[in-house]
Design a protein around this motif. Sequence first.
Motif, short mmCIF file in Angstrom:
data_model
loop_
_atom_site.label_atom_id
_atom_site.label_comp_id
_atom_site.label_asym_id
_atom_site.label_seq_id
_atom_site.Cartn_x
_atom_site.Cartn_y
_atom_site.Cartn_z
N TYR A 116 121.37 -53.79 12.76
CA TYR A 116 120.00 -53.70 12.28
C TYR A 116 119.28 -52.51 12.88
N ILE A 117 118.28 -52.01 12.14
CA ILE A 117 117.30 -51.09 12.70
C ILE A 117 115.99 -51.85 12.77
N LEU A 118 115.38 -51.88 13.94
CA LEU A 118 114.07 -52.52 14.11
C LEU A 118 113.01 -51.44 14.02
N TYR A 119 111.88 -51.78 13.44
CA TYR A 119 110.77 -50.83 13.31
C TYR A 119 109.49 -51.44 13.85
N LYS A 120 108.68 -50.58 14.44
CA LYS A 120 107.40 -51.04 14.98
C LYS A 120 106.34 -51.23 13.89
N GLU A 121 106.54 -50.60 12.75
CA GLU A 121 105.56 -50.69 11.66
C GLU A 121 106.19 -51.40 10.46
N PRO A 122 105.36 -51.98 9.59
CA PRO A 122 105.87 -52.58 8.36
C PRO A 122 106.53 -51.52 7.47
N ASN A 123 107.35 -51.97 6.54
CA ASN A 123 107.98 -51.12 5.53
C ASN A 123 108.89 -50.05 6.13
N PHE A 124 109.56 -50.40 7.25
CA PHE A 124 110.55 -49.53 7.89
C PHE A 124 109.96 -48.20 8.34
N GLU A 125 108.80 -48.27 8.93
CA GLU A 125 108.15 -47.06 9.43
C GLU A 125 107.87 -47.19 10.92
N GLY A 126 107.53 -46.07 11.53
CA GLY A 126 107.23 -46.05 12.95
C GLY A 126 108.49 -45.90 13.77
N LYS A 145 122.71 -31.76 7.03
CA LYS A 145 122.21 -30.69 7.88
C LYS A 145 122.26 -31.15 9.32
N ARG A 146 122.20 -30.17 10.20
CA ARG A 146 122.13 -30.45 11.64
C ARG A 146 120.74 -30.07 12.12
N VAL A 186 117.17 -32.90 19.00
CA VAL A 186 116.65 -34.23 18.69
C VAL A 186 117.08 -35.12 19.86
N SER A 187 116.11 -35.59 20.64
CA SER A 187 116.42 -36.22 21.91
C SER A 187 116.89 -37.67 21.83
N THR A 188 116.51 -38.40 20.80
CA THR A 188 116.88 -39.82 20.74
C THR A 188 117.40 -40.19 19.35
N MET A 189 118.16 -41.28 19.30
CA MET A 189 118.64 -41.80 18.02
C MET A 189 117.46 -42.22 17.15
N ASP A 190 116.41 -42.74 17.77
CA ASP A 190 115.20 -43.12 17.02
C ASP A 190 114.64 -41.93 16.26
N SER A 191 114.55 -40.79 16.93
CA SER A 191 114.04 -39.57 16.29
C SER A 191 114.97 -39.13 15.16
N CYS A 192 116.26 -39.24 15.40
CA CYS A 192 117.25 -38.88 14.38
C CYS A 192 117.07 -39.76 13.14
N LYS A 250 114.35 -41.15 12.13
CA LYS A 250 113.12 -40.74 11.43
C LYS A 250 113.40 -39.58 10.48
N TYR A 251 114.18 -38.60 10.95
CA TYR A 251 114.56 -37.48 10.07
C TYR A 251 115.35 -38.00 8.88
N CYS A 252 116.25 -38.94 9.11
CA CYS A 252 117.05 -39.49 8.02
C CYS A 252 116.16 -40.21 7.01
N ASN A 253 115.20 -40.97 7.49
CA ASN A 253 114.30 -41.70 6.58
C ASN A 253 113.48 -40.76 5.70
N GLU A 254 113.26 -39.54 6.17
CA GLU A 254 112.47 -38.56 5.41
C GLU A 254 113.33 -37.78 4.40
N GLU A 255 114.63 -37.88 4.51
CA GLU A 255 115.56 -37.15 3.64
C GLU A 255 116.21 -38.12 2.66
N GLU A 256 115.89 -37.99 1.38
CA GLU A 256 116.37 -38.92 0.36
C GLU A 256 117.89 -39.02 0.33
N ARG A 257 118.60 -37.91 0.54
CA ARG A 257 120.06 -37.91 0.47
C ARG A 257 120.74 -38.48 1.71
#
Length: 126
Positions: free
Chosen positions: A42-52, A96-97, A101-107, A109-116
């Motif tokens: 699972y991925i846990l999120y601090k915000e609703p709708n898989f955000e944060g 892309k590389r 990116v210091s943490t998996m959480d940050s990584c 976030k980038y993935c969530n912003e990229e549709e592919r």
Amino acid sequence: MGQQNFLTDQGGGEKYEFYGSGNLDASWDNRASHVVAKNGNYILYKEPNFEGEALIVLEGEAVPMSSDWNDKLSSVKFLGNGCVKRGIDFAGADIKRIPNVSTMDSCMKYCNEEERCKSVAHDVPR
């Protein structure tokens, strides 16, 4: 309901079992103090709708929520059984590389912003 489930604990022994992906219901939103991924990853999120901010919990892991996360869990995304691995780079499928990116959480976030984006590989600097 299926096999995948995720268990949260409010600290006082009260349990909430969650199946699949989505927002926690109002009685549990921002109240979890301990989590267990009983079946699946699972991925846990601090915000609703898989955000944060995001946190990955793999099957079988029991995670007490740190002070950063205690009573802040709002949504959960089911990743499937066995699709998240620690210590493995699935080379060849890169969109892309992104350097520094210091943490998996940050990584994530980038993935969530990229549709592919369908998966991430995060390398911890040594």
